[in-house]
Design an enzyme around this catalytic site. Structure first.
Site, PDB file in Angstrom:
ATOM      1  N   TYR A  41      25.754  67.687  32.719  1.00 40.98           N
ATOM      2  CA  TYR A  41      25.867  68.424  33.994  1.00 40.98           C
ATOM      3  C   TYR A  41      27.068  69.519  33.791  1.00 40.98           C
ATOM      4  O   TYR A  41      27.094  70.267  34.796  1.00 40.98           O
ATOM      5  CB  TYR A  41      26.000  67.423  35.184  1.00 40.98           C
ATOM      6  N   LEU A  44      14.873  61.098  46.451  1.00 46.62           N
ATOM      7  CA  LEU A  44      14.284  61.864  47.655  1.00 46.62           C
ATOM      8  C   LEU A  44      12.942  62.607  47.212  1.00 46.62           C
ATOM      9  O   LEU A  44      12.201  63.192  47.866  1.00 46.62           O
ATOM     10  CB  LEU A  44      15.015  62.826  48.376  1.00 46.62           C
ATOM     11  N   ILE A  75      20.772  57.280  44.206  1.00 53.14           N
ATOM     12  CA  ILE A  75      21.803  58.484  44.146  1.00 53.14           C
ATOM     13  C   ILE A  75      21.544  59.936  44.592  1.00 53.14           C
ATOM     14  O   ILE A  75      21.454  60.812  43.838  1.00 53.14           O
ATOM     15  CB  ILE A  75      22.381  58.364  42.658  1.00 53.14           C
ATOM     16  N   LYS A  89      21.238  63.673  45.846  1.00 48.08           N
ATOM     17  CA  LYS A  89      22.099  64.851  45.550  1.00 48.08           C
ATOM     18  C   LYS A  89      22.052  65.547  46.686  1.00 48.08           C
ATOM     19  O   LYS A  89      20.982  65.913  47.223  1.00 48.08           O
ATOM     20  CB  LYS A  89      21.706  65.672  44.397  1.00 48.08           C
ATOM     21  N   ARG A 104      24.249  66.772  55.205  1.00 49.96           N
ATOM     22  CA  ARG A 104      23.303  65.759  54.643  1.00 49.96           C
ATOM     23  C   ARG A 104      23.859  64.664  53.969  1.00 49.96           C
ATOM     24  O   ARG A 104      23.277  63.640  53.681  1.00 49.96           O
ATOM     25  CB  ARG A 104      22.260  66.709  53.906  1.00 49.96           C
ATOM     26  N   ASN A 156      22.848  61.083  54.698  1.00 49.36           N
ATOM     27  CA  ASN A 156      22.034  60.104  53.605  1.00 49.36           C
ATOM     28  C   ASN A 156      22.717  58.732  53.785  1.00 49.36           C
ATOM     29  O   ASN A 156      22.265  57.910  53.616  1.00 49.36           O
ATOM     30  CB  ASN A 156      22.219  60.904  52.344  1.00 49.36           C
TER      31      ASN A 156
HETATM   32  P1  NDP Z   1      17.136  64.043  45.041  1.00 51.27           P
HETATM   33  O1  NDP Z   1      15.759  63.363  45.003  1.00 51.27           O
HETATM   34  O2  NDP Z   1      18.298  63.343  45.150  1.00 51.27           O
HETATM   35  O3  NDP Z   1      16.956  65.329  45.851  1.00 51.27           O
HETATM   36  C1  NDP Z   1      17.897  66.702  45.971  1.00 51.27           C
HETATM   37  C2  NDP Z   1      17.356  67.563  46.997  1.00 51.27           C
HETATM   38  O4  NDP Z   1      16.937  67.091  48.166  1.00 51.27           O
HETATM   39  C3  NDP Z   1      18.371  68.850  46.962  1.00 51.27           C
HETATM   40  O5  NDP Z   1      17.421  69.833  47.176  1.00 51.27           O
HETATM   41  C4  NDP Z   1      18.897  68.709  48.234  1.00 51.27           C
HETATM   42  O6  NDP Z   1      19.260  69.824  48.893  1.00 51.27           O
HETATM   43  C5  NDP Z   1      17.814  67.857  49.206  1.00 51.27           C
HETATM   44  N1  NDP Z   1      18.110  66.790  50.114  1.00 51.27           N
HETATM   45  C6  NDP Z   1      19.084  65.840  50.071  1.00 51.27           C
HETATM   46  N2  NDP Z   1      19.601  65.271  51.203  1.00 51.27           N
HETATM   47  C7  NDP Z   1      18.594  65.814  51.965  1.00 51.27           C
HETATM   48  C8  NDP Z   1      18.340  65.646  53.466  1.00 51.27           C
HETATM   49  N3  NDP Z   1      18.862  64.655  54.063  1.00 51.27           N
HETATM   50  N4  NDP Z   1      17.379  66.450  53.995  1.00 51.27           N
HETATM   51  C9  NDP Z   1      16.746  67.373  53.485  1.00 51.27           C
HETATM   52  N5  NDP Z   1      16.846  67.678  52.046  1.00 51.27           N
HETATM   53  C10 NDP Z   1      18.033  66.759  51.535  1.00 51.27           C
HETATM   54  O7  NDP Z   1      16.998  64.726  43.591  1.00 51.27           O
HETATM   55  P2  NDP Z   1      17.952  64.856  42.182  1.00 51.27           P
HETATM   56  O8  NDP Z   1      16.995  65.487  41.378  1.00 51.27           O
HETATM   57  O9  NDP Z   1      19.067  66.069  42.679  1.00 51.27           O
HETATM   58  O10 NDP Z   1      18.568  63.547  41.865  1.00 51.27           O
HETATM   59  C11 NDP Z   1      19.756  63.105  42.504  1.00 51.27           C
HETATM   60  C12 NDP Z   1      20.901  62.627  41.514  1.00 51.27           C
HETATM   61  O11 NDP Z   1      20.084  61.785  40.507  1.00 51.27           O
HETATM   62  C13 NDP Z   1      21.135  63.730  40.493  1.00 51.27           C
HETATM   63  O12 NDP Z   1      22.028  64.423  41.222  1.00 51.27           O
HETATM   64  C14 NDP Z   1      21.663  62.966  39.392  1.00 51.27           C
HETATM   65  O13 NDP Z   1      22.847  62.470  39.716  1.00 51.27           O
HETATM   66  C15 NDP Z   1      20.539  61.948  39.066  1.00 51.27           C
HETATM   67  N6  NDP Z   1      19.392  62.366  37.883  1.00 51.27           N
HETATM   68  C16 NDP Z   1      19.495  61.800  37.081  1.00 51.27           C
HETATM   69  C17 NDP Z   1      18.518  62.350  36.118  1.00 51.27           C
HETATM   70  C18 NDP Z   1      18.487  61.359  34.553  1.00 51.27           C
HETATM   71  O14 NDP Z   1      17.889  61.850  33.732  1.00 51.27           O
HETATM   72  N7  NDP Z   1      19.166  60.373  34.497  1.00 51.27           N
HETATM   73  C19 NDP Z   1      17.700  63.249  36.164  1.00 51.27           C
HETATM   74  C20 NDP Z   1      17.674  63.892  37.403  1.00 51.27           C
HETATM   75  C21 NDP Z   1      18.528  63.295  38.213  1.00 51.27           C
HETATM   76  P3  NDP Z   1      20.542  70.448  49.081  1.00 51.27           P
HETATM   77  O15 NDP Z   1      21.518  70.032  48.137  1.00 51.27           O
HETATM   78  O16 NDP Z   1      20.376  72.067  49.262  1.00 51.27           O
HETATM   79  O17 NDP Z   1      21.293  69.829  50.519  1.00 51.27           O
END
Ligand code: NDP
Length: 278
Positions: free
Chosen positions: A53, A191, A229, A231, A237, A241
């Protein structure tokens, strides 16, 4: 809502992990320190980053600036695919970037079976663990066949499998296999990268509880026994969350969300994923 409201979960080696954490994938390095400071301020104590990252240093800077006692924080980072043949050196780079004496959880990010290196990498992780530099070690994106191979060869068993898991992609067989091997299931993209928040059943349940769709999905994750976890780069948010810990779903709500599984993977398939930048 404070960090004291977030339930802890005991990993198989006795280390306690906050069940709800804050993920920093796709937060640009230049914004990560501010984002993590906001998350710590909101009450998160568990941060999930990775060498891939490119924001470990910013996570470390936020941790240092927070003044929060180190033992009250849980920091996870991950070994990049291209570093599986030099895991110890890569770990030291991550540790230096984070500015930490030890990390709480160190994961192999992807199995990359085509590389044939994850067992070699695991031996380095075992040494890192024995040296007390990571309080727990585990894997991410490991499928049942990778778990079988790893467990068969491991002297120190992995205690976590971090996998894509959300209402429309529940991976029950993989979650069950991970738990059978004594591993906690950590849900990434919990999510569904926000797509599962549009689901009509999720919206209907959220209206019934006076909660938001994100809170309902996270409450489902926690009640299912998953570590989650999410993001978000948006401070409101982060708080929203975190407040999912006080949403109590009924058995019927749980069942309704359990029925949403559609096998809809959003990320890469671990059987074939081999990107070296990860
Ligand atoms: P998430 O399911 O956490 O979704 C993130 C998205 O949801 C962003 O666009 C965010 O927007 C939006 N969001 C968050 N909270 C809200 C809310 N309350 N209401 C509406 N929209 C919301 O997906 P990620 O893929 O980001 O995964 C989270 C974490 O998992 C990553 O940060 C990482 O640490 C881990 N990960 C690990 C992987 C692996 O291979 N091990 C692969 C992918 C992720 P905004 O930011 O604009 O608010």
């Amino acid at each position: 809502m404070t960090h004291e409201h977030v339930p802890g979960m005991d990993l198989d080696n006795g280390v306690r992990i906050p069940q709800l954490g804050y993920g920093v994938f796709q937060i640009p390095p230049e914004s990560t320190q501010e984002a993590v400071e906001g998350a710590l301020e909101a009450g998160y104590r568990h941060i999930d980053t990775a060498a891939a990252y490119q924001n470990e240093a910013a996570v470390g800077a936020a941790v240092a600036a927070s003044g929060i006692a180190r033992e009250d924080l849980f920091i996870t980072t991950k070994l990049r695919n291209g570093d599986q043949g030099r895991a110890r050196a890569a770990f030291e780079e991550s540790r230096a970037a984070l500015g930490l004496d030890r990390v709480d959880l160190y994961l192999i990010h992807w199995p990359v079976p085509s590389q044939g290196l994850f067992l070699q990498a695991w031996r380095d992780l075992e040494q890192i663990y024995s040296d007390g530099l990571a309080r727990a070690i585990g894997v991410s994106n490991f499928l049942p066949e990778h778990l079988d191979e790893l467990i068969h060869a491991a002297a120190v068993p992995p205690v976590v499998n971090q996998i894509e898991l959300h209402p429309t992609f529940q991976q029950r067989a993989l979650a069950d296999a991970s738990r059978r091997h004594g591993m906690a299931v950590e849900a990434y993209s919990p999510l569904g990268q926000s797509e599962d928040l549009e689901n009509s059943a999720v919206i209907e349940i959220s209206l019934r509880h006076g909660a938001t769709p994100a809170q309902v999905v996270l409450a489902w994750q926690l009640a299912s026994g998953n570590i989650a976890i999410p993001k978000t780069a948006t401070p409101a948010r982060m708080r929203e969350n975190l407040a999912s810990v006080s949403v109590e779903l009924t058995p019927r709500d749980m069942e309704q969300i359990n029925e949403l599984d559609a096998g809809r993977r959003l990320g890469a398939d671990p059987a074939t994923a081999s990107f070296s930048q990860y």
